[in-house]
Design an enzyme around this catalytic site. Sequence first.
Site, PDB file in Angstrom:
ATOM      1  N   GLY A 167       0.834  -1.208   0.000  1.00 62.81           N
ATOM      2  CA  GLY A 167       0.000   0.000   0.000  1.00 62.81           C
ATOM      3  C   GLY A 167       0.859   1.245   0.000  1.00 62.81           C
ATOM      4  O   GLY A 167       2.046   1.192  -0.336  1.00 62.81           O
ATOM      5  N   ASN A 168       0.278   2.382   0.349  1.00 62.14           N
ATOM      6  CA  ASN A 168       1.058   3.623   0.463  1.00 62.14           C
ATOM      7  C   ASN A 168       0.438   4.508   1.542  1.00 62.14           C
ATOM      8  O   ASN A 168      -0.549   4.132   2.172  1.00 62.14           O
ATOM      9  CB  ASN A 168       1.153   4.330  -0.892  1.00 62.14           C
ATOM     10  CG  ASN A 168      -0.206   4.726  -1.424  1.00 62.14           C
ATOM     11  OD1 ASN A 168      -0.901   5.540  -0.836  1.00 62.14           O
ATOM     12  ND2 ASN A 168      -0.613   4.127  -2.545  1.00 62.14           N
ATOM     13  N   HIS A 169       1.022   5.690   1.731  1.00 63.04           N
ATOM     14  CA  HIS A 169       0.653   6.520   2.891  1.00 63.04           C
ATOM     15  C   HIS A 169      -0.564   7.424   2.668  1.00 63.04           C
ATOM     16  O   HIS A 169      -0.868   8.253   3.522  1.00 63.04           O
ATOM     17  CB  HIS A 169       1.841   7.404   3.288  1.00 63.04           C
ATOM     18  CG  HIS A 169       3.019   6.628   3.769  1.00 63.04           C
ATOM     19  ND1 HIS A 169       2.991   5.880   4.916  1.00 63.04           N
ATOM     20  CD2 HIS A 169       4.258   6.459   3.242  1.00 63.04           C
ATOM     21  CE1 HIS A 169       4.165   5.296   5.098  1.00 63.04           C
ATOM     22  NE2 HIS A 169       4.949   5.632   4.088  1.00 63.04           N
TER      23      HIS A 169
ATOM     24  N   ALA B   4      -3.820   7.732  -4.749  1.00 63.80           N
ATOM     25  CA  ALA B   4      -2.436   7.271  -4.948  1.00 63.80           C
ATOM     26  C   ALA B   4      -2.538   5.785  -5.305  1.00 63.80           C
ATOM     27  O   ALA B   4      -2.696   4.931  -4.423  1.00 63.80           O
ATOM     28  CB  ALA B   4      -1.622   7.480  -3.678  1.00 63.80           C
TER      29      ALA B   4
END
Length: 402
Positions: free
Chosen positions: A212-214, A280
């Site tokens: 995943g990402n932030h 994102a």
Amino acid sequence: MSSLGGKKIILGVTGGIAAYKTAHLVRLLIKAGAEVQVIMTPASHQFVTPYTLSTLSKNPAYTNFFNDAGEGGTWNNHVDLALWADLMVIAPATANTLAKMANGYCDNLLMAIYLSAKCPVMVAPAMDLDMYVHPTTDRNLALLESYGNLIIPAEEGELASGLVGKGRMAEPETILQTVKDVLLNNLPLKGRKLLITAGPTYEPIDPVRFIGNHSSGKMGYDIAREAAKQGADVVLVSGPSNQKIAHERVKVISVMSAMEMYEACHQYYADVDAVVAAAAVADYRPKEVATEKIKKNSEEFIIEMDKNPDILASLGAIKEKQFLIGFALETQNEIEHAKAKIKKKNLDLIVLNSLKDEGAGFGKPTNKVTFIDKDFNIEPKELKSKEEVAQDIIYKIIKHYE
Ligand code: PMT
């Protein structure tokens, strides 16, 4: 006839220093042709007198349920008052009143009218900056929004305490404009449909792990909220996020992975006027997803990846009427990379944010963006709250359709 001719407005005034501004607000509403009934909380008398507001509104300003104690006394029927109004505005709305409204308290005439009202209700909060950013105020405003109430956000500036920040009641002119927009049904994006993406994507590795990402989703949710406030019907395709939105004009489609986001975007795309892609999205996904939890049996673990489709580029490739806005999240050569994305994805506008700028990007309440249009005109903006960045983005769409 004046623009608000024949419109009946209840103005609720509560006990904050900004109550002094309501004299001007009443004047503006009356001058615009509205019929105004002022309802005051007892605490508001400390800041503005009922005589001032009744003189300006040409109606008695009510505070109590009963005009006259005892047998034979008359009472201010909250249900009749609530049904009389085409619109109710509570300005200023203190933290205390917001808490009561959010939780159904009914200890004064204004709250009884609020609970009985069937008309649109607008709230203009005003308080000191620490109170405004307190999680309970935040939660109460979100609750009111979920009930369909319209929040006229507090503005930045010098506060009565001497502190400088957000919490100052919106100016009476801004409140008047919002009243007109709602009552005259002329919100600038009325009838427009928007597709907005938000949040990260999670690309599963096995039943317990993902890549995943932030991204928190805040940027995209703020854009969706602002679009709905300006009258648009919004489809918000959101990856996993703790953000909340409850607005009658926002339909939330929750997805997990980039492939799911791709499917959802294409399902709604043909019908929309504009797209804002704030998500994102993971560029790659594990080639294979294990059906059982992977055990740590070896020193090394290599995941083979497949490329995800570029959702925005795929929408750009089949663009007809849609005004396409993408984001670019960069860490170096920002402007060149952003310009390349405009071309590659067939965008009308890109919103560039750089992780090199303090206060910009993931998770934070602020962002610092630069707009670049398809002719490569560059418009840098200062560091702002994400709500304000969302306003700037939606303003671009409003201008495009003017
Ligand atoms: O969610 P927050 O915590 O509030 O943070 C906001 C944010 C930093 C996530 C947001 O402001 C932002 O920059 N979003 C875009 C992040 C990104 O993926 O940028 P990119 O430069 O890699 O992608 C360019 C554009 O293509 C983006 O509009 C993206 O949504 C889109 N894209 C990217 C890859 C892909 N496979 N499909 C896409 O549609």
